[in-house]
Design a protein around this motif. Structure first.
Motif, PDB file in Angstrom:
ATOM      1  N   GLU A  19      30.863   0.466 -44.555  1.00 41.63           N
ATOM      2  CA  GLU A  19      31.798   1.126 -43.806  1.00 41.63           C
ATOM      3  C   GLU A  19      31.496   1.138 -42.152  1.00 41.63           C
ATOM      4  OE1 GLU A  19      35.511   2.657 -43.130  1.00 41.63           O
ATOM      5  OE2 GLU A  19      34.641   1.878 -45.071  1.00 41.63           O
ATOM      6  N   GLU A  20      30.335   1.488 -41.812  1.00 38.39           N
ATOM      7  CA  GLU A  20      30.104   1.360 -40.342  1.00 38.39           C
ATOM      8  C   GLU A  20      30.204  -0.245 -39.651  1.00 38.39           C
ATOM      9  OE1 GLU A  20      26.681   5.089 -40.067  1.00 38.39           O
ATOM     10  OE2 GLU A  20      26.180   2.889 -40.698  1.00 38.39           O
ATOM     11  N   ILE A  21      29.763  -1.083 -40.674  1.00 35.30           N
ATOM     12  CA  ILE A  21      29.996  -2.416 -40.211  1.00 35.30           C
ATOM     13  C   ILE A  21      31.314  -2.915 -39.912  1.00 35.30           C
ATOM     14  CG2 ILE A  21      29.518  -4.809 -40.912  1.00 35.30           C
ATOM     15  CD1 ILE A  21      26.968  -3.920 -42.018  1.00 35.30           C
ATOM     16  N   LYS A  22      32.127  -2.446 -40.992  1.00 41.10           N
ATOM     17  CA  LYS A  22      33.467  -2.545 -40.881  1.00 41.10           C
ATOM     18  C   LYS A  22      34.191  -2.099 -39.731  1.00 41.10           C
ATOM     19  CE  LYS A  22      36.491  -0.730 -43.911  1.00 41.10           C
ATOM     20  NZ  LYS A  22      36.942  -0.556 -45.317  1.00 41.10           N
ATOM     21  N   LYS A  23      33.888  -0.745 -39.479  1.00 45.29           N
ATOM     22  CA  LYS A  23      34.419  -0.185 -38.234  1.00 45.29           C
ATOM     23  C   LYS A  23      34.249  -0.838 -36.964  1.00 45.29           C
ATOM     24  CE  LYS A  23      34.994   4.707 -40.088  1.00 45.29           C
ATOM     25  NZ  LYS A  23      34.705   5.876 -40.178  1.00 45.29           N
ATOM     26  N   ALA A  24      32.766  -0.975 -36.964  1.00 43.01           N
ATOM     27  CA  ALA A  24      32.336  -1.760 -35.604  1.00 43.01           C
ATOM     28  C   ALA A  24      33.084  -3.014 -35.340  1.00 43.01           C
ATOM     29  CB  ALA A  24      30.764  -2.004 -35.616  1.00 43.01           C
ATOM     30  N   TYR A  25      33.130  -3.742 -36.465  1.00 47.62           N
ATOM     31  CA  TYR A  25      33.775  -5.116 -36.407  1.00 47.62           C
ATOM     32  C   TYR A  25      35.499  -5.016 -35.737  1.00 47.62           C
ATOM     33  CZ  TYR A  25      36.831  -9.151 -37.690  1.00 47.62           C
ATOM     34  OH  TYR A  25      37.563 -10.228 -38.020  1.00 47.62           O
ATOM     35  N   ARG A  26      36.137  -3.878 -36.636  1.00 54.83           N
ATOM     36  CA  ARG A  26      37.512  -3.754 -36.185  1.00 54.83           C
ATOM     37  C   ARG A  26      37.583  -3.402 -34.903  1.00 54.83           C
ATOM     38  NH1 ARG A  26      38.689  -0.279 -41.048  1.00 54.83           N
ATOM     39  NH2 ARG A  26      38.890   1.334 -39.537  1.00 54.83           N
ATOM     40  N   LYS A  27      36.751  -2.411 -34.405  1.00 58.13           N
ATOM     41  CA  LYS A  27      36.789  -2.025 -32.817  1.00 58.13           C
ATOM     42  C   LYS A  27      36.513  -3.375 -31.981  1.00 58.13           C
ATOM     43  CE  LYS A  27      34.562   0.992 -29.486  1.00 58.13           C
ATOM     44  NZ  LYS A  27      33.656   2.029 -29.158  1.00 58.13           N
ATOM     45  N   LEU A  28      35.605  -3.981 -32.091  1.00 56.34           N
ATOM     46  CA  LEU A  28      35.272  -5.336 -31.231  1.00 56.34           C
ATOM     47  C   LEU A  28      36.131  -6.261 -31.536  1.00 56.34           C
ATOM     48  CD1 LEU A  28      31.132  -5.378 -31.784  1.00 56.34           C
ATOM     49  CD2 LEU A  28      32.387  -4.550 -29.966  1.00 56.34           C
ATOM     50  N   ALA A  29      36.695  -6.623 -32.767  1.00 55.45           N
ATOM     51  CA  ALA A  29      37.572  -7.513 -32.669  1.00 55.45           C
ATOM     52  C   ALA A  29      39.098  -7.221 -32.154  1.00 55.45           C
ATOM     53  CB  ALA A  29      37.964  -7.745 -34.295  1.00 55.45           C
ATOM     54  N   HIS A  30      39.456  -5.993 -31.979  1.00 54.31           N
ATOM     55  CA  HIS A  30      40.436  -5.540 -31.305  1.00 54.31           C
ATOM     56  C   HIS A  30      40.086  -5.779 -29.732  1.00 54.31           C
ATOM     57  CE1 HIS A  30      43.243  -4.277 -33.916  1.00 54.31           C
ATOM     58  NE2 HIS A  30      42.303  -3.586 -34.714  1.00 54.31           N
ATOM     59  N   LYS A  31      38.893  -5.601 -29.340  1.00 52.41           N
ATOM     60  CA  LYS A  31      38.626  -5.555 -27.838  1.00 52.41           C
ATOM     61  C   LYS A  31      38.684  -7.115 -27.431  1.00 52.41           C
ATOM     62  CE  LYS A  31      34.947  -4.351 -24.537  1.00 52.41           C
ATOM     63  NZ  LYS A  31      33.538  -3.659 -24.523  1.00 52.41           N
ATOM     64  N   TYR A  32      38.238  -7.838 -28.127  1.00 49.79           N
ATOM     65  CA  TYR A  32      38.082  -9.526 -27.920  1.00 49.79           C
ATOM     66  C   TYR A  32      38.891 -10.239 -28.401  1.00 49.79           C
ATOM     67  CZ  TYR A  32      33.222  -7.640 -26.018  1.00 49.79           C
ATOM     68  OH  TYR A  32      32.424  -7.075 -25.435  1.00 49.79           O
ATOM     69  N   HIS A  33      39.751 -10.041 -29.042  1.00 49.34           N
ATOM     70  CA  HIS A  33      40.839 -10.783 -29.517  1.00 49.34           C
ATOM     71  C   HIS A  33      41.606 -11.533 -28.377  1.00 49.34           C
ATOM     72  CE1 HIS A  33      44.269 -12.505 -31.682  1.00 49.34           C
ATOM     73  NE2 HIS A  33      43.707 -12.074 -32.944  1.00 49.34           N
ATOM     74  N   PRO A  34      41.381 -12.822 -28.513  1.00 51.26           N
ATOM     75  CA  PRO A  34      42.106 -13.803 -27.421  1.00 51.26           C
ATOM     76  C   PRO A  34      43.551 -13.321 -26.773  1.00 51.26           C
ATOM     77  CG  PRO A  34      40.714 -14.883 -28.976  1.00 51.26           C
ATOM     78  CD  PRO A  34      41.021 -13.408 -29.519  1.00 51.26           C
ATOM     79  N   ASP A  35      44.408 -12.745 -27.718  1.00 49.72           N
ATOM     80  CA  ASP A  35      45.701 -12.381 -27.495  1.00 49.72           C
ATOM     81  C   ASP A  35      45.756 -11.361 -26.729  1.00 49.72           C
ATOM     82  OD1 ASP A  35      46.409 -14.920 -28.839  1.00 49.72           O
ATOM     83  OD2 ASP A  35      46.877 -13.713 -30.614  1.00 49.72           O
ATOM     84  N   VAL A  36      44.817 -10.524 -26.651  1.00 49.83           N
ATOM     85  CA  VAL A  36      44.934  -9.212 -25.962  1.00 49.83           C
ATOM     86  C   VAL A  36      43.984  -9.028 -24.884  1.00 49.83           C
ATOM     87  CG1 VAL A  36      46.161  -8.139 -27.793  1.00 49.83           C
ATOM     88  CG2 VAL A  36      43.571  -8.053 -27.770  1.00 49.83           C
ATOM     89  N   SER A  37      42.702  -9.561 -24.956  1.00 47.66           N
ATOM     90  CA  SER A  37      41.622  -9.298 -24.156  1.00 47.66           C
ATOM     91  C   SER A  37      41.673 -10.099 -22.799  1.00 47.66           C
ATOM     92  CB  SER A  37      40.354  -9.536 -24.758  1.00 47.66           C
ATOM     93  OG  SER A  37      39.069  -9.532 -23.991  1.00 47.66           O
TER      94      SER A  37
END
Length: 308
Positions: A19-37
């Motif tokens: 669960e901690e790995i999933k939360k960390a991934y979701r946070k970073l994926a949103h942060k660095y997604h090419p469409d928004v970052s």
């Protein structure tokens, strides 16, 4: 083979839970997604994060990765002899670590009984926009929502779907709703995740919010403010009649009780802010009346205390 510290990439400890790995991934994926970052290296960082998650979310791949031991980020290394069933002397100079872990033959060092266990799908967090009327009355509405979804390769892709959403009566700005089972698909027979929906209010042409209170402008003619009047005021619940007392001043707040957001005893009010509006042009007859009023009145708006 170049070592990649997947735990460091996601910013979690090596003993982090799934669960901690999933939360960390979701946070970073949103942060660095090419469409928004807007960061210059966002696309590369996004790929690294997705690659790390692709390995660590899978119990079999994670077990194999952990057996490789700890190395410095970017250090060249070779897996120990017999690891994963490969033969001694195999060359790994041009092999990517993620490809190597994905290609391990079953029966090797990375076998894990837990890999076939049902896994719950991802929870997706999205934002939606509704009108003040929809929030005030509540009820079921259709919302077209765009959200990032993890594909089979572990990468996020924007998806757009229409959902039927039950809006609670009198809901508040930023309130969060959970659409159970509308998130990512589960694996190995696991249940789907949820869609976590944060709702915001679209700008309104007449109303604005102040907490649970609704604020509107009440435009009055000079004679209505001076003599008093009964006027019709629009509210989210429908038009109401409001009594304006004689001598009402510009900027004065008139309160319409329980016409705001919320419900029951916690319902807010509507605050009507008086705006005295003068005509931009007048007829000869009106001009004559204003001239007579000027001659008869002793009122001085620039006098002490604003005039009386």
């Amino acid at each position: 083979m170049e070592y990649k510290d997947y735990y460091a990439t996601l910013g979690v400890k090596r003993d982090a839970s799934a669960e901690e790995i999933k939360k960390a991934y979701r946070k970073l994926a949103h942060k660095y997604h090419p469409d928004v970052s807007k960061e210059g290296d966002a696309e590369e960082r996004f790929k690294d994060v997705a690659q790390a998650y692709e390995t660590l979310k899978d119990a079999e791949k994670r077990a194999a990765y952990d057996q490789l031991g700890r190395h410095a980020q970017g250090e060249q290394f070779s897996p120990p002899p017999g690891f994963g069933g490969f033969a001694p002397g195999d060359q790994f100079d041009d092999v990517d670590l993620a490809d190597f872990l994905s290609g391990l033959r079953r029966g090797g060092a990375a076998r894990s009984r837990s890999s076939s266990r049902p896994r719950r799908g991802e929870d997706y967090e999205v934002a939606g926009e509704i009108t003040l009327e929809q929030a005030y009355h509540g009820g079921e509405i259709s919302l077209s929502l765009q959200y990032p979804e993890v594909d089979d390769s572990g990468f996020m892709r924007n998806q757009t779907r229409v959902f039927q959403v039950q809006i609670p009566e009198g809901m508040r700005e930023g309130q969060r709703l959970k659409l159970s089972g509308k998130g990512g698909a589960g694996s190995s027979g696991g249940p789907p995740g949820d869609l976590l929906l944060t709702l915001h209010f679209a700008p309104h042409p007449e109303f604005r919010l102040n907490g649970d209170d609704i604020v509107s402008d009440l435009r009055l003619a000079p004679w209505e403010a001076v003599l008093g009047a009964t006027v019709t005021v629009p509210t989210l619940g429908g038009p109401v009649e409001l009594t304006v007392r004689p001598g009402t001043r510009n900027g004065q707040t008139l309160r319409l009780s329980r016409r705001g957001m919320g419900r029951g005893e916690r319902k807010g009010d509507q605050l009507a802010i008086v705006q005295i509006v003068t005509p931009s042009s007048v007829s000869d007859a009106e001009k004559e009346l204003y001239t007579q009023l000027k001659a008869a009145s002793s009122f001085n708006p620039r006098g002490k205390g604003g005039g009386k």
